[in-house]
Write a protein that holds these residues in place. Structure first.
Motif, PDB file in Angstrom:
ATOM      1  N   SER A 143       5.594  -9.821  -3.961  1.00 28.09           N
ATOM      2  CA  SER A 143       5.014  -8.793  -4.828  1.00 28.09           C
ATOM      3  C   SER A 143       5.396  -7.401  -4.345  1.00 28.09           C
ATOM      4  CB  SER A 143       3.487  -8.936  -4.847  1.00 28.09           C
ATOM      5  OG  SER A 143       2.933  -8.795  -3.546  1.00 28.09           O
ATOM      6  N   GLU A 144       5.532  -7.218  -3.021  1.00 29.95           N
ATOM      7  CA  GLU A 144       5.945  -5.916  -2.489  1.00 29.95           C
ATOM      8  C   GLU A 144       7.330  -5.528  -2.999  1.00 29.95           C
ATOM      9  OE1 GLU A 144       2.802  -7.427   0.197  1.00 29.95           O
ATOM     10  OE2 GLU A 144       4.615  -8.318  -0.648  1.00 29.95           O
ATOM     11  N   SER A 174       7.074  -4.583  -6.810  1.00 28.50           N
ATOM     12  CA  SER A 174       6.295  -3.359  -6.968  1.00 28.50           C
ATOM     13  C   SER A 174       7.076  -2.140  -6.494  1.00 28.50           C
ATOM     14  CB  SER A 174       4.979  -3.482  -6.191  1.00 28.50           C
ATOM     15  OG  SER A 174       4.113  -2.418  -6.484  1.00 28.50           O
ATOM     16  N   PHE A 230       9.530  -0.947  -9.190  1.00 17.97           N
ATOM     17  CA  PHE A 230       8.856  -0.201 -10.250  1.00 17.97           C
ATOM     18  C   PHE A 230       8.426   1.186  -9.767  1.00 17.97           C
ATOM     19  CE2 PHE A 230       7.929  -4.462 -12.243  1.00 17.97           C
ATOM     20  CZ  PHE A 230       8.596  -4.202 -13.435  1.00 17.97           C
ATOM     21  N   LEU A 231       8.031   1.289  -8.510  1.00 20.79           N
ATOM     22  CA  LEU A 231       7.620   2.587  -7.974  1.00 20.79           C
ATOM     23  C   LEU A 231       8.791   3.563  -7.928  1.00 20.79           C
ATOM     24  CD1 LEU A 231       5.240   1.449  -5.086  1.00 20.79           C
ATOM     25  CD2 LEU A 231       4.585   2.649  -7.187  1.00 20.79           C
ATOM     26  N   ALA A 255       3.920  -1.586 -11.515  1.00 21.93           N
ATOM     27  CA  ALA A 255       3.854  -1.714 -10.052  1.00 21.93           C
ATOM     28  C   ALA A 255       2.515  -2.295  -9.620  1.00 21.93           C
ATOM     29  CB  ALA A 255       4.082  -0.354  -9.397  1.00 21.93           C
ATOM     30  N   VAL A 256       1.452  -1.940 -10.342  1.00 24.09           N
ATOM     31  CA  VAL A 256       0.125  -2.473 -10.032  1.00 24.09           C
ATOM     32  C   VAL A 256      -0.013  -3.911 -10.523  1.00 24.09           C
ATOM     33  CG1 VAL A 256      -2.358  -2.189 -10.437  1.00 24.09           C
ATOM     34  CG2 VAL A 256      -0.916  -0.179 -10.067  1.00 24.09           C
ATOM     35  N   THR A 284       2.255  -6.156 -10.678  1.00 25.91           N
ATOM     36  CA  THR A 284       2.948  -7.046  -9.744  1.00 25.91           C
ATOM     37  C   THR A 284       2.313  -7.053  -8.364  1.00 25.91           C
ATOM     38  OG1 THR A 284       4.513  -5.235  -9.326  1.00 25.91           O
ATOM     39  CG2 THR A 284       5.187  -6.932 -10.890  1.00 25.91           C
ATOM     40  N   ARG A 285       1.509  -5.997  -8.052  1.00 20.91           N
ATOM     41  CA  ARG A 285       0.855  -5.950  -6.737  1.00 20.91           C
ATOM     42  C   ARG A 285      -0.332  -4.994  -6.813  1.00 20.91           C
ATOM     43  NH1 ARG A 285       1.321  -2.857  -1.829  1.00 20.91           N
ATOM     44  NH2 ARG A 285       0.762  -4.169  -0.042  1.00 20.91           N
ATOM     45  N   TYR A 286      -1.526  -5.522  -6.776  1.00 21.27           N
ATOM     46  CA  TYR A 286      -2.704  -4.704  -7.011  1.00 21.27           C
ATOM     47  C   TYR A 286      -2.917  -3.572  -5.995  1.00 21.27           C
ATOM     48  CZ  TYR A 286      -4.162  -7.833 -10.751  1.00 21.27           C
ATOM     49  OH  TYR A 286      -4.221  -8.544 -11.932  1.00 21.27           O
ATOM     50  N   SER A 344      -0.930  -1.522  -5.023  1.00 24.31           N
ATOM     51  CA  SER A 344      -0.129  -0.368  -5.442  1.00 24.31           C
ATOM     52  C   SER A 344      -0.911   0.597  -6.319  1.00 24.31           C
ATOM     53  CB  SER A 344       1.137  -0.838  -6.171  1.00 24.31           C
ATOM     54  OG  SER A 344       2.030  -1.463  -5.263  1.00 24.31           O
ATOM     55  N   PRO A 385       6.596  -1.074   0.362  1.00 21.81           N
ATOM     56  CA  PRO A 385       6.633  -0.105  -0.746  1.00 21.81           C
ATOM     57  C   PRO A 385       6.617   1.345  -0.270  1.00 21.81           C
ATOM     58  CG  PRO A 385       5.096  -1.877  -1.228  1.00 21.81           C
ATOM     59  CD  PRO A 385       5.482  -2.023   0.208  1.00 21.81           C
TER      60      PRO A 385
END
Length: 465
Positions: free
Chosen positions: A146-147, A150, A153-154, A184-185, A187-189, A191, A321
């Motif tokens: 997930s990192e 994310s 996307f960041l 980004a969130v 895929t990984r909360y 974030s 990230p």
């Protein structure tokens, strides 16, 4: 700021960017292994379960702490592999990597645009090379963590929210930036911390129009997540709320997985940051004193890292990230400084040196054994007439699951010959394949009728009739 050329860069620049984006994907598919069990059991194995109706679902999937967005996308490509008759795990692992390659290429295009606004087109291309070929990115960007998703996307969000321009351009930039932050969130909360930092930066910069449309774009993604959770878990935002309760409000995460002091991250950071990035530190300080403006990606990375230091449960991968956003700021700053050098010879030497320093100390982050040879051995052991598999010196969460076995056959993991799983497998004739690490239990396996088939690195593959 250096002007950004209109339109896409030339054909060679596009091919170069795609080549840089492809490197970590090829590394991940060719070497296999895993940085962390989540690489398999929070992405690949749920996708396998979606397509085939069986698989190992981790406890988060039973309790509803995860959403099905990412596994759903991977499942679509896994289903396409099935339709095309692809049954070898290494081949369909490559098929599953296609959307990640596209996302990573998009993120590197964002790096180019971000840096080119400061260092011109050549500086933008240099920033892509500096970031895209750095050790951490080469390792993480092709992994189904997930990192990794994310962080990509960041990068897209940072470039979009950083754009100057007219009201119409601000509208497009804000919507794109807000959607990228939202994804980004999804895929990984964790974030969500970057979202808060980015919105705070926009407030501080008084970029109200971009802020408003970023909220619109993010809200659209949030509504999509709510609908997905409603469809899959029976309640809107079920996975997000369950995640927050477990990891933030209850303290159960630290109790279950351990707590570490802030200095836990000192060594991983020293190993992970490329040597060229340290040269950007004085350049960034000088720029801050001159312009009195904070870098958006650096601000987001700093806020996230500060919270990470204060969070009890710590893992090296959590840094990635923030590390990528820090490298975006550093690569852009360094590229601008190099492009400003008037002497071509000196500029060329320093540019080459910076790129070379990106490959120094590329090992050591993360510090865990990736078990590349184990996954390759499992794939090889389960081809042909394999009916059952025993994996020695590995637990369930380090095994690779059904995704890397690639078929619905019984399999077990164990540590020692005295373990019940080992004894049961020796008595069961269906277990005609075994993989063992560094020769553990080799005499006992041979005594039970297994013979050595081949060596794969530190792993031994055995078979019996």
């Amino acid at each position: 700021m250096a002007p950004l050329q209109r339109g896409l860069p030339g054909g060679l620049r596009v091919l170069g960017l795609l080549a840089v984006a492809l490197v970590p994907i090829v590394v991940a598919v060719r070497e296999l292994g895993r940085i962390h069990p989540d690489e398999v059991f929070q992405a690949l194995e749920p996708a396998w379960w979606r397509v085939h109706g069986y698989g190992v679902l981790a406890w988060e999937w039973r309790e509803g702490l995860r959403n099905w967005a990412l596994p759903g996308v991977l499942a679509a490509f896994l289903k396409l592999s099935e339709v095309l008759g692809i049954t070898d795990p290494r081949t369909y692992r490559g098929m599953v990597a296609v959307p990640q390659f596209a996302l990573h290429a998009w993120s590197l295009w964002a790096v180019y645009r971000f840096a080119a606004r400061r260092a011109g087109p050549t500086g933008g291309a240099l920033a892509v090379l500096l970031l895209g070929l750095s050790g951490p990115v080469l390792l993480f960007a092709g992994r189904t963590l997930s990192e990794s998703f994310s962080a990509s996307f960041l990068l897209v969000a940072m470039e979009a929210l950083d754009r100057p321009g007219t009201d119409a351009q601000a509208r497009r930039a804000g919507i794109l930036g807000g959607m990228a932050l939202g994804l980004a969130v999804v895929t990984r909360y964790p974030s969500a911390l970057f979202v808060l930092a980015a919105l705070g930066w926009l407030v501080g910069a008084r970029r109200w129009r971009v802020l408003a449309f970023a909220c619109v774009g993010g809200l659209g993604v949030a509504l999509g997540l709510g609908g997905l959770d409603w469809f899959t878990w029976g309640a809107p935002f079920h996975s997000f709320l369950a995640y927050v309760r477990f990891n933030v409000l209850s303290g159960e995460a630290a109790a279950a997985f351990g707590a570490s002091p802030p200095e836990f991250y000192a060594q991983p950071l020293l190993r992970a940051v490329p040597l060229w990035a340290w040269a950007a530190v004085p350049l960034s300080l000088a720029s801050l004193l001159r312009w009195r403006t904070l870098s958006l990606p650096l601000t987001c990375a700093a806020v996230y890292t500060a919270v990470l230091l204060a969070t009890p449960h710590k893992e090296e991968r959590f840094l990635y990230p923030a590390l990528v956003l820090g490298l975006l700021a550093a690569a852009s700053q360094l590229a601008a400084a190099l492009m400003a050098i008037q002497r071509p010879g000196l500029r060329g030497v320093l540019t080459f040196s910076s790129l070379w320093l990106g490959f120094v100390r590329t090992d050591g982050y993360p510090s865990q054994d990736l078990r590349r040879d184990q996954f390759r051995a499992i794939v090889q052991a389960t081809r042909g007439d394999a009916k059952g598999l025993l994996i020695v010196n590995e637990g369930l969460w380090g095994s690779g699951g059904f995704f890397y076995i690639g078929r619905n056959i019984p399999w077990r993991t164990c540590d020692w010959p005295r373990d019940a799983a080992f004894q049961a497998s020796m008595r069961d004739p269906a277990f005609n394949r075994a993989v063992t690490f560094e020769g553990r239990a080799l005499p006992e396996l041979q005594a039970a009728g297994f013979r050595v088939v081949r060596e794969v690195g530190r792993e031994t593959i055995l078979a019996r009739d």
